[in-house]
Design a protein around this motif. Structure first.
Motif, PDB file in Angstrom:
ATOM      1  N   TYR A   4      62.791  26.281  26.487  1.00 29.72           N
ATOM      2  CA  TYR A   4      62.491  27.144  27.628  1.00 29.72           C
ATOM      3  C   TYR A   4      61.648  26.359  28.628  1.00 29.72           C
ATOM      4  O   TYR A   4      60.545  25.918  28.303  1.00 29.72           O
ATOM      5  CB  TYR A   4      61.738  28.399  27.192  1.00 29.72           C
ATOM      6  N   ALA A   5      62.147  26.220  29.838  1.00 28.06           N
ATOM      7  CA  ALA A   5      61.474  25.386  30.842  1.00 28.06           C
ATOM      8  C   ALA A   5      60.152  25.976  31.316  1.00 28.06           C
ATOM      9  O   ALA A   5      59.240  25.240  31.701  1.00 28.06           O
ATOM     10  CB  ALA A   5      62.393  25.161  32.034  1.00 28.06           C
ATOM     11  N   ASN A   6      60.029  27.304  31.265  1.00 33.26           N
ATOM     12  CA  ASN A   6      58.812  27.947  31.757  1.00 33.26           C
ATOM     13  C   ASN A   6      58.730  29.384  31.240  1.00 33.26           C
ATOM     14  O   ASN A   6      59.631  29.854  30.530  1.00 33.26           O
ATOM     15  CB  ASN A   6      58.787  27.933  33.296  1.00 33.26           C
ATOM     16  N   LYS A   7      57.674  30.089  31.628  1.00 34.48           N
ATOM     17  CA  LYS A   7      57.490  31.467  31.170  1.00 34.48           C
ATOM     18  C   LYS A   7      58.553  32.404  31.735  1.00 34.48           C
ATOM     19  O   LYS A   7      58.897  33.411  31.100  1.00 34.48           O
ATOM     20  CB  LYS A   7      56.093  31.968  31.553  1.00 34.48           C
ATOM     21  N   ASP A   8      59.056  32.088  32.916  1.00 37.53           N
ATOM     22  CA  ASP A   8      60.111  32.933  33.495  1.00 37.53           C
ATOM     23  C   ASP A   8      61.341  32.967  32.596  1.00 37.53           C
ATOM     24  O   ASP A   8      61.963  34.020  32.408  1.00 37.53           O
ATOM     25  CB  ASP A   8      60.507  32.426  34.883  1.00 37.53           C
ATOM     26  N   GLU A   9      61.690  31.807  32.044  1.00 38.16           N
ATOM     27  CA  GLU A   9      62.850  31.754  31.148  1.00 38.16           C
ATOM     28  C   GLU A   9      62.568  32.525  29.862  1.00 38.16           C
ATOM     29  O   GLU A   9      63.460  33.175  29.311  1.00 38.16           O
ATOM     30  CB  GLU A   9      63.215  30.307  30.831  1.00 38.16           C
ATOM     31  N   LEU A  10      61.333  32.458  29.391  1.00 40.32           N
ATOM     32  CA  LEU A  10      60.965  33.214  28.195  1.00 40.32           C
ATOM     33  C   LEU A  10      61.016  34.715  28.474  1.00 40.32           C
ATOM     34  O   LEU A  10      61.483  35.497  27.640  1.00 40.32           O
ATOM     35  CB  LEU A  10      59.561  32.815  27.731  1.00 40.32           C
ATOM     36  N   PHE A  11      60.556  35.124  29.649  1.00 39.74           N
ATOM     37  CA  PHE A  11      60.607  36.532  30.008  1.00 39.74           C
ATOM     38  C   PHE A  11      62.053  37.004  30.126  1.00 39.74           C
ATOM     39  O   PHE A  11      62.394  38.111  29.688  1.00 39.74           O
ATOM     40  CB  PHE A  11      59.871  36.765  31.329  1.00 39.74           C
ATOM     41  N   ASP A  12      62.921  36.151  30.683  1.00 37.82           N
ATOM     42  CA  ASP A  12      64.350  36.479  30.757  1.00 37.82           C
ATOM     43  C   ASP A  12      64.916  36.703  29.359  1.00 37.82           C
ATOM     44  O   ASP A  12      65.742  37.600  29.139  1.00 37.82           O
ATOM     45  CB  ASP A  12      65.125  35.355  31.443  1.00 37.82           C
ATOM     46  N   ALA A  13      64.471  35.889  28.409  1.00 35.30           N
ATOM     47  CA  ALA A  13      64.953  36.018  27.031  1.00 35.30           C
ATOM     48  C   ALA A  13      64.483  37.335  26.418  1.00 35.30           C
ATOM     49  O   ALA A  13      65.213  37.968  25.633  1.00 35.30           O
ATOM     50  CB  ALA A  13      64.465  34.846  26.186  1.00 35.30           C
ATOM     51  N   VAL A  14      63.273  37.775  26.771  1.00 33.06           N
ATOM     52  CA  VAL A  14      62.761  39.061  26.291  1.00 33.06           C
ATOM     53  C   VAL A  14      63.617  40.200  26.830  1.00 33.06           C
ATOM     54  O   VAL A  14      63.991  41.125  26.100  1.00 33.06           O
ATOM     55  CB  VAL A  14      61.284  39.250  26.715  1.00 33.06           C
ATOM     56  N   ILE A  15      63.945  40.136  28.123  1.00 35.03           N
ATOM     57  CA  ILE A  15      64.806  41.166  28.722  1.00 35.03           C
ATOM     58  C   ILE A  15      66.167  41.180  28.032  1.00 35.03           C
ATOM     59  O   ILE A  15      66.720  42.242  27.739  1.00 35.03           O
ATOM     60  CB  ILE A  15      64.992  40.914  30.233  1.00 35.03           C
ATOM     61  N   ASP A  16      66.709  39.996  27.766  1.00 38.11           N
ATOM     62  CA  ASP A  16      68.022  39.905  27.119  1.00 38.11           C
ATOM     63  C   ASP A  16      68.002  40.541  25.734  1.00 38.11           C
ATOM     64  O   ASP A  16      68.991  41.138  25.299  1.00 38.11           O
ATOM     65  CB  ASP A  16      68.463  38.445  27.027  1.00 38.11           C
ATOM     66  N   ALA A  51      52.740  40.538  24.764  1.00 32.92           N
ATOM     67  CA  ALA A  51      52.268  41.878  24.413  1.00 32.92           C
ATOM     68  C   ALA A  51      50.748  41.957  24.454  1.00 32.92           C
ATOM     69  O   ALA A  51      50.175  42.995  24.810  1.00 32.92           O
ATOM     70  CB  ALA A  51      52.775  42.256  23.020  1.00 32.92           C
ATOM     71  N   LYS A  52      50.085  40.866  24.119  1.00 37.43           N
ATOM     72  CA  LYS A  52      48.619  40.855  24.058  1.00 37.43           C
ATOM     73  C   LYS A  52      47.973  40.534  25.404  1.00 37.43           C
ATOM     74  O   LYS A  52      46.975  41.150  25.789  1.00 37.43           O
ATOM     75  CB  LYS A  52      48.150  39.840  23.015  1.00 37.43           C
ATOM     76  N   PHE A  53      48.543  39.564  26.130  1.00 35.53           N
ATOM     77  CA  PHE A  53      47.915  39.086  27.358  1.00 35.53           C
ATOM     78  C   PHE A  53      48.727  39.340  28.629  1.00 35.53           C
ATOM     79  O   PHE A  53      48.243  39.070  29.733  1.00 35.53           O
ATOM     80  CB  PHE A  53      47.651  37.578  27.254  1.00 35.53           C
ATOM     81  N   GLY A  54      49.959  39.837  28.476  1.00 33.88           N
ATOM     82  CA  GLY A  54      50.836  39.967  29.621  1.00 33.88           C
ATOM     83  C   GLY A  54      51.476  38.621  29.919  1.00 33.88           C
ATOM     84  O   GLY A  54      50.987  37.585  29.470  1.00 33.88           O
ATOM     85  N   VAL A  55      52.560  38.631  30.685  1.00 28.87           N
ATOM     86  CA  VAL A  55      53.238  37.383  31.017  1.00 28.87           C
ATOM     87  C   VAL A  55      52.315  36.488  31.848  1.00 28.87           C
ATOM     88  O   VAL A  55      52.210  35.283  31.623  1.00 28.87           O
ATOM     89  CB  VAL A  55      54.546  37.649  31.789  1.00 28.87           C
ATOM     90  N   LEU A  56      51.622  37.103  32.802  1.00 30.23           N
ATOM     91  CA  LEU A  56      50.748  36.340  33.689  1.00 30.23           C
ATOM     92  C   LEU A  56      49.597  35.693  32.929  1.00 30.23           C
ATOM     93  O   LEU A  56      49.197  34.559  33.227  1.00 30.23           O
ATOM     94  CB  LEU A  56      50.203  37.254  34.791  1.00 30.23           C
ATOM     95  N   GLY A  57      49.044  36.383  31.950  1.00 33.82           N
ATOM     96  CA  GLY A  57      47.889  35.868  31.215  1.00 33.82           C
ATOM     97  C   GLY A  57      48.232  34.948  30.061  1.00 33.82           C
ATOM     98  O   GLY A  57      47.339  34.368  29.431  1.00 33.82           O
ATOM     99  N   SER A  58      49.503  34.788  29.749  1.00 31.47           N
ATOM    100  CA  SER A  58      49.926  33.920  28.646  1.00 31.47           C
ATOM    101  C   SER A  58      50.126  32.493  29.149  1.00 31.47           C
ATOM    102  O   SER A  58      50.350  32.265  30.335  1.00 31.47           O
ATOM    103  CB  SER A  58      51.238  34.429  28.040  1.00 31.47           C
ATOM    104  N   THR A  59      50.043  31.545  28.247  1.00 25.95           N
ATOM    105  CA  THR A  59      50.266  30.147  28.613  1.00 25.95           C
ATOM    106  C   THR A  59      51.285  29.524  27.672  1.00 25.95           C
ATOM    107  O   THR A  59      51.406  29.939  26.510  1.00 25.95           O
ATOM    108  CB  THR A  59      48.965  29.325  28.524  1.00 25.95           C
ATOM    109  N   MET A  60      52.013  28.553  28.179  1.00 25.89           N
ATOM    110  CA  MET A  60      52.993  27.846  27.357  1.00 25.89           C
ATOM    111  C   MET A  60      52.295  27.142  26.192  1.00 25.89           C
ATOM    112  O   MET A  60      52.842  27.036  25.094  1.00 25.89           O
ATOM    113  CB  MET A  60      53.769  26.850  28.216  1.00 25.89           C
ATOM    114  N   GLU A  61      51.095  26.664  26.427  1.00 25.46           N
ATOM    115  CA  GLU A  61      50.337  25.973  25.377  1.00 25.46           C
ATOM    116  C   GLU A  61      50.029  26.903  24.214  1.00 25.46           C
ATOM    117  O   GLU A  61      50.215  26.547  23.045  1.00 25.46           O
ATOM    118  CB  GLU A  61      49.040  25.423  25.951  1.00 25.46           C
TER     119      GLU A  61
END
Length: 210
Positions: free
Chosen positions: A57-69, A30-40
């Motif tokens: 979650y293996a990567n940000k894509d999986e986290l984004f999928d979880a947000v959609i879900d 919400a603050k940085f966008g998916v692209l601007g966020s880091t796993m760290e």
């Protein structure tokens, strides 16, 4: 999966590391966008090790999928209102309208919506992923209208078209104003007037069989 009360802060840890991670990811997205966020940074906000984060979650894509879900999980509850032949159309539409508003007109859902909308605009691939996930959800939202169509209550209008017109009207009047224009929440009186107007238009359109 339960969201914390404040997606922007997440001040207290839950009893589930997965919940903490997802809440942290939503805050970062919400603050940085998916692209601007880091796993760290997500791991740091969730107060978990990077090892624990990657285990869930293996990567940000999986986290984004979880947000959609999460968003889909909210919308899917609209299927809980079945069409009933013995209840006036207007009354049933009013119930559907208020349920839709209750589920989508809150800060948590709006935050999820903005994340998904922004990410889907980033690339065609991201948009395709979102559209693919929402296809089944749209079928679920047409549930009441599908039953009404089979009962001959829609005057020949396809269920999908009727559902799109009905929910589209509500989204235009309530949801988009807040999600895109960041307008304040409407008063109960304003919502009541809007709901009655939308439901009246649709109920009158089907009046010959109801």
């Amino acid at each position: 999966m339960t969201l914390c009360n404040s997606l922007g802060n997440c001040p207290e840890k839950s009893n589930s590391k997965q919940d903490d991670i997802l809440c942290a990811a939503i805050s970062e997205f919400a603050k940085f966008g998916v692209l601007g966020s880091t796993m760290e940074h997500i791991a740091k906000r969730a107060q978990v090790s990077k090892r624990t984060l990657y285990k869930n979650y293996a990567n940000k894509d999986e986290l984004f999928d979880a947000v959609i879900d999460l968003q889909l999980g909210t919308i899917s509850r609209l299927t809980e209102c079945p069409y009933q032949m013995d209840i006036p159309m207007h009354e049933q539409l009013r119930k559907l309208a208020y349920q839709a508003i209750k589920l989508t007109n809150n800060e948590d859902y709006l935050t999820l919506s903005r994340i998904v909308i922004i990410e889907s605009m980033r690339s065609k691939e991201a948009a395709d992923k979102v559209n693919s996930k929402f296809k089944d959800c749209e079928k679920g939202m047409s549930g009441w209208f599908s039953t009404a169509e089979r009962a001959g209550a829609l005057e020949g209008i396809p269920a999908k078209t009727a559902a799109t017109m009905f929910y589209g009207s509500l989204k235009q009047l309530v949801y988009w104003e807040r999600a895109i224009k960041w307008q304040p929440e409407r008063t109960e009186e304003e919502l009541s007037v809007m709901v009655e107007q939308v439901c009246s238009v649709f109920a009158k359109g089907f009046s010959s069989t109801n």
